[in-house]
Design a protein around this motif. Structure first.
Motif, PDB file in Angstrom:
ATOM      1  N   VAL A  59      -0.529   4.506 -17.191  1.00  0.00           N
ATOM      2  CA  VAL A  59       0.194   3.304 -16.786  1.00  0.00           C
ATOM      3  C   VAL A  59      -0.838   2.352 -16.181  1.00  0.00           C
ATOM      4  CG1 VAL A  59       1.833   2.363 -15.110  1.00  0.00           C
ATOM      5  CG2 VAL A  59       2.403   4.461 -16.357  1.00  0.00           C
ATOM      6  N   PHE A  60      -0.881   1.135 -16.713  1.00  0.00           N
ATOM      7  CA  PHE A  60      -1.867   0.178 -16.229  1.00  0.00           C
ATOM      8  C   PHE A  60      -1.305  -0.605 -15.045  1.00  0.00           C
ATOM      9  CE2 PHE A  60      -3.432   1.320 -20.337  1.00  0.00           C
ATOM     10  CZ  PHE A  60      -4.818   1.298 -20.186  1.00  0.00           C
ATOM     11  N   PRO A  61      -2.168  -0.926 -14.082  1.00  0.00           N
ATOM     12  CA  PRO A  61      -1.708  -1.577 -12.848  1.00  0.00           C
ATOM     13  C   PRO A  61      -0.962  -2.882 -13.092  1.00  0.00           C
ATOM     14  CG  PRO A  61      -4.030  -0.956 -12.656  1.00  0.00           C
ATOM     15  CD  PRO A  61      -3.622  -0.660 -14.068  1.00  0.00           C
ATOM     16  N   ASN A  62      -1.336  -3.617 -14.129  1.00  0.00           N
ATOM     17  CA  ASN A  62      -0.737  -4.937 -14.337  1.00  0.00           C
ATOM     18  C   ASN A  62       0.697  -4.888 -14.873  1.00  0.00           C
ATOM     19  OD1 ASN A  62      -1.190  -4.191 -16.950  1.00  0.00           O
ATOM     20  ND2 ASN A  62      -2.753  -5.749 -17.377  1.00  0.00           N
ATOM     21  N   VAL A  63       1.170  -3.672 -15.227  1.00  0.00           N
ATOM     22  CA  VAL A  63       2.571  -3.522 -15.644  1.00  0.00           C
ATOM     23  C   VAL A  63       3.507  -3.976 -14.516  1.00  0.00           C
ATOM     24  CG1 VAL A  63       4.348  -1.807 -16.237  1.00  0.00           C
ATOM     25  CG2 VAL A  63       2.096  -1.685 -17.297  1.00  0.00           C
ATOM     26  N   TYR A  64       3.047  -3.814 -13.273  1.00  0.00           N
ATOM     27  CA  TYR A  64       3.876  -4.154 -12.115  1.00  0.00           C
ATOM     28  C   TYR A  64       3.848  -5.650 -11.784  1.00  0.00           C
ATOM     29  CZ  TYR A  64       4.660   0.699 -10.477  1.00  0.00           C
ATOM     30  OH  TYR A  64       5.058   2.002 -10.339  1.00  0.00           O
ATOM     31  N   LEU A  65       2.902  -6.379 -12.381  1.00  0.00           N
ATOM     32  CA  LEU A  65       2.783  -7.795 -12.016  1.00  0.00           C
ATOM     33  C   LEU A  65       4.015  -8.569 -12.483  1.00  0.00           C
ATOM     34  CD1 LEU A  65      -0.998  -8.560 -12.687  1.00  0.00           C
ATOM     35  CD2 LEU A  65       0.137  -7.890 -10.552  1.00  0.00           C
ATOM     36  N   ASN A  66       4.426  -9.539 -11.680  1.00  0.00           N
ATOM     37  CA  ASN A  66       5.609 -10.357 -11.979  1.00  0.00           C
ATOM     38  C   ASN A  66       6.886  -9.535 -12.119  1.00  0.00           C
ATOM     39  OD1 ASN A  66       3.941 -12.702 -12.098  1.00  0.00           O
ATOM     40  ND2 ASN A  66       3.279 -11.992 -14.125  1.00  0.00           N
ATOM     41  N   THR A  67       6.944  -8.404 -11.393  1.00  0.00           N
ATOM     42  CA  THR A  67       8.198  -7.671 -11.297  1.00  0.00           C
ATOM     43  C   THR A  67       8.693  -7.790  -9.856  1.00  0.00           C
ATOM     44  OG1 THR A  67       7.302  -5.526 -10.566  1.00  0.00           O
ATOM     45  CG2 THR A  67       7.307  -5.968 -12.943  1.00  0.00           C
ATOM     46  N   ALA A  68       9.870  -7.230  -9.587  1.00  0.00           N
ATOM     47  CA  ALA A  68      10.440  -7.287  -8.240  1.00  0.00           C
ATOM     48  C   ALA A  68       9.912  -6.152  -7.361  1.00  0.00           C
ATOM     49  CB  ALA A  68      11.962  -7.218  -8.322  1.00  0.00           C
ATOM     50  N   TYR A  69       8.869  -5.464  -7.830  1.00  0.00           N
ATOM     51  CA  TYR A  69       8.449  -4.244  -7.146  1.00  0.00           C
ATOM     52  C   TYR A  69       7.001  -4.273  -6.689  1.00  0.00           C
ATOM     53  CZ  TYR A  69      12.763  -2.823  -9.291  1.00  0.00           C
ATOM     54  OH  TYR A  69      14.069  -2.769  -9.664  1.00  0.00           O
ATOM     55  N   ASP A  70       6.788  -3.651  -5.517  1.00  0.00           N
ATOM     56  CA  ASP A  70       5.432  -3.370  -5.044  1.00  0.00           C
ATOM     57  C   ASP A  70       4.921  -2.112  -5.732  1.00  0.00           C
ATOM     58  OD1 ASP A  70       5.461  -5.455  -3.267  1.00  0.00           O
ATOM     59  OD2 ASP A  70       5.649  -4.212  -1.452  1.00  0.00           O
ATOM     60  N   ARG A  71       3.606  -2.019  -5.833  1.00  0.00           N
ATOM     61  CA  ARG A  71       3.002  -0.748  -6.239  1.00  0.00           C
ATOM     62  C   ARG A  71       2.950   0.120  -4.984  1.00  0.00           C
ATOM     63  NH1 ARG A  71      -1.346  -4.100  -9.728  1.00  0.00           N
ATOM     64  NH2 ARG A  71      -1.286  -5.217  -7.764  1.00  0.00           N
ATOM     65  N   GLY A  72       3.986   0.933  -4.834  1.00  0.00           N
ATOM     66  CA  GLY A  72       4.140   1.722  -3.610  1.00  0.00           C
ATOM     67  C   GLY A  72       3.308   2.994  -3.675  1.00  0.00           C
ATOM     68  N   GLN A  73       2.282   3.042  -2.847  1.00  0.00           N
ATOM     69  CA  GLN A  73       1.411   4.215  -2.845  1.00  0.00           C
ATOM     70  C   GLN A  73       2.079   5.323  -2.039  1.00  0.00           C
ATOM     71  OE1 GLN A  73      -1.249   1.054  -1.808  1.00  0.00           O
ATOM     72  NE2 GLN A  73      -2.977   2.363  -2.398  1.00  0.00           N
ATOM     73  N   MET A  74       2.269   6.485  -2.666  1.00  0.00           N
ATOM     74  CA  MET A  74       2.880   7.602  -1.953  1.00  0.00           C
ATOM     75  C   MET A  74       1.907   8.104  -0.879  1.00  0.00           C
ATOM     76  SD  MET A  74       5.955   7.904  -3.082  1.00  0.00           S
ATOM     77  CE  MET A  74       5.877   6.113  -3.044  1.00  0.00           C
ATOM     78  N   CYS A  75       0.735   8.607  -1.284  1.00  0.00           N
ATOM     79  CA  CYS A  75      -0.298   8.896  -0.286  1.00  0.00           C
ATOM     80  C   CYS A  75      -0.866   7.561   0.157  1.00  0.00           C
ATOM     81  CB  CYS A  75      -1.393   9.792  -0.873  1.00  0.00           C
ATOM     82  SG  CYS A  75      -2.706  10.150   0.307  1.00  0.00           S
ATOM     83  N   SER A  76      -0.577   7.189   1.379  1.00  0.00           N
ATOM     84  CA  SER A  76      -0.909   5.848   1.867  1.00  0.00           C
ATOM     85  C   SER A  76      -2.426   5.644   1.959  1.00  0.00           C
ATOM     86  CB  SER A  76      -0.284   5.666   3.253  1.00  0.00           C
ATOM     87  OG  SER A  76      -0.847   4.552   3.893  1.00  0.00           O
ATOM     88  N   VAL A 113       1.372   6.052  -7.557  1.00  0.00           N
ATOM     89  CA  VAL A 113       2.146   4.823  -7.346  1.00  0.00           C
ATOM     90  C   VAL A 113       3.544   4.918  -7.967  1.00  0.00           C
ATOM     91  CG1 VAL A 113       2.273   2.385  -8.046  1.00  0.00           C
ATOM     92  CG2 VAL A 113       0.132   3.310  -7.131  1.00  0.00           C
ATOM     93  N   LEU A 114       4.535   4.436  -7.211  1.00  0.00           N
ATOM     94  CA  LEU A 114       5.898   4.271  -7.724  1.00  0.00           C
ATOM     95  C   LEU A 114       6.411   2.891  -7.316  1.00  0.00           C
ATOM     96  CD1 LEU A 114       7.469   7.768  -6.874  1.00  0.00           C
ATOM     97  CD2 LEU A 114       7.099   6.833  -9.169  1.00  0.00           C
ATOM     98  N   PRO A 115       7.362   2.336  -8.117  1.00  0.00           N
ATOM     99  CA  PRO A 115       7.858   0.995  -7.788  1.00  0.00           C
ATOM    100  C   PRO A 115       8.785   1.003  -6.579  1.00  0.00           C
ATOM    101  CG  PRO A 115       8.839   1.804  -9.849  1.00  0.00           C
ATOM    102  CD  PRO A 115       7.878   2.845  -9.391  1.00  0.00           C
ATOM    103  N   GLN A 116       8.357   0.300  -5.530  1.00  0.00           N
ATOM    104  CA  GLN A 116       9.174   0.177  -4.321  1.00  0.00           C
ATOM    105  C   GLN A 116       9.511  -1.288  -4.082  1.00  0.00           C
ATOM    106  OE1 GLN A 116       6.637   2.158  -1.329  1.00  0.00           O
ATOM    107  NE2 GLN A 116       8.163   3.794  -1.208  1.00  0.00           N
ATOM    108  N   ARG A 117      10.761  -1.531  -3.683  1.00  0.00           N
ATOM    109  CA  ARG A 117      11.137  -2.875  -3.258  1.00  0.00           C
ATOM    110  C   ARG A 117      10.285  -3.259  -2.047  1.00  0.00           C
ATOM    111  NH1 ARG A 117      14.661  -5.837  -6.651  1.00  0.00           N
ATOM    112  NH2 ARG A 117      16.191  -4.392  -7.535  1.00  0.00           N
ATOM    113  N   PRO A 118       9.843  -4.522  -2.009  1.00  0.00           N
ATOM    114  CA  PRO A 118       8.972  -4.940  -0.893  1.00  0.00           C
ATOM    115  C   PRO A 118       9.572  -4.668   0.486  1.00  0.00           C
ATOM    116  CG  PRO A 118       9.028  -6.622  -2.590  1.00  0.00           C
ATOM    117  CD  PRO A 118      10.004  -5.568  -3.017  1.00  0.00           C
ATOM    118  N   ASP A 119      10.885  -4.883   0.649  1.00  0.00           N
ATOM    119  CA  ASP A 119      11.477  -4.680   1.976  1.00  0.00           C
ATOM    120  C   ASP A 119      11.448  -3.215   2.400  1.00  0.00           C
ATOM    121  OD1 ASP A 119      11.910  -7.348   2.149  1.00  0.00           O
ATOM    122  OD2 ASP A 119      14.110  -7.250   2.141  1.00  0.00           O
TER     123      ASP A 119
END
Ligand code: MN
Ligand code: MN
Length: 293
Positions: A122-139, A159-165
């Motif tokens: 999965v390439f990092p830019n897949v998340y660009l312009n979506t409603a989701y942060d690249r949520g790092q599980m291991c911070s 990384v999993l998609p997390q809502r910014p809030d």
């Protein structure tokens, strides 16, 4: 007579010189082995990573077999995870935290995890312009005493998609609370985090979990960890919705029990602990008590 002496001295010196250069080269070689450095390094890392981050158990019995693409074990020095090819991210990520893991550096750019088969990337830019942060599980802040360790947390397998809030709200506050336990409370932690459910996908490639959960086992800093865990060992479990509008909420609002997370996720957490101990500490639900560290 003098000439002979001189000559043999010269030979002796030459011999010593050649011998010592061999010794020096020999020393150099053993300090930086040229032979198969990469694979040696990975083997050592896999061993230590598994022993360090997975001593409480492998929650989904993930394996290293590519014929098991949705429960594929990836062992790194910095954390261990079960990858889900069809979901385009980890099922869970497990890691250990001690004081020496924590620092101030941040070096990361998100990157493909080349430890995975190429067709799963999965390439990092897949998340660009979506409603989701690249949520790092291991911070990244759990691994910022060393730039190499920090960079590892930016791999997309973490990384999993997390809502910014969520990501910047209660999820982060819980991360900060747990690091405070390590820095100021002299604790060490075993952490397991992941997502459950689905509220759609990103580009039909990455499943968006509807909930995010985390288990933290808290021990006073010390050795021989597995043998020190007993019925009084503190375990915190949280279950948070992947939603907007929760940015101001406190993490304590989402406390639950490990038993409930096992039900939600289908995994068996802390499975390397004796059943008698699991039974007690997994049933404890901190959402019904006031707790202080
Ligand atoms: Mn985050
Ligand atoms: Mn369990």
């Amino acid at each position: 007579m003098n000439t002979v002496k001189y000559r043999s001295l010269k030979h002796l010196l030459g011999f010593i010189l050649v011998l010592s250069s061999f010794l020096v080269i020999g020393d150099f070689e053993s300090a930086f082995p040229k032979v198969n450095l990469t694979s040696r390094h990975i083997t050592a890392a896999q061993k230590s990573g598994e022993q360090l981050h997975l001593i409480l158990g492998n929650p989904s019995h993930a394996t290293r077999s590519e014929t098991n693409p949705n429960n594929y074990l990836v062992v790194k020095e910095q954390y261990v995870l079960s990858y889900n090819r069809d979901n385009g991210g980890p099922n869970w990520v497990s890691w250990h935290v001690v004081k020496t893991d924590l620092g101030r550096g941040r070096s990361g750019n998100f990157a493909v995890d080349k430890a995975l088969p190429e067709s799963w990337w999965v390439f990092p830019n897949v998340y660009l312009n979506t409603a989701y942060d690249r949520g790092q599980m291991c911070s990244p802040s759990d691994r910022n005493s060393d730039p190499v360790d920090n960079r590892a947390t930016f791999l997309m397998s973490n990384v999993l998609p997390q809502r910014p809030d969520l990501n910047r709200g209660p999820w982060r506050k819980f991360e900060e609370y747990s690091r405070d336990l390590v820095v100021n409370g002299n604790y060490e932690l075993y952490v397991i985090a992941g997502g459950s459910g689905s509220e759609g996908s990103i580009a039909n490639q990455v499943n968006v979990p509807s909930r995010f959960w985390k288990v933290i086992l808290i021990l006073p800093d010390g050795d021989n960890d597995l043998n020190r865990i007993d019925k009084n060992t503190r375990v915190l479990a949280v279950d948070m919705p992947n939603q907007q509008g929760i940015g101001q909420q406190n993490w304590t609002k989402y406390l639950t029990s490990v038993d409930k997370l096992e039900e939600l996720s289908g995994y068996d957490f802390l499975s390397n602990l004796p059943e008698k101990i699991q039974k007690v500490i997994e049933a404890r639900d901190y959402s019904v008590v006031t707790h202080r560290k």
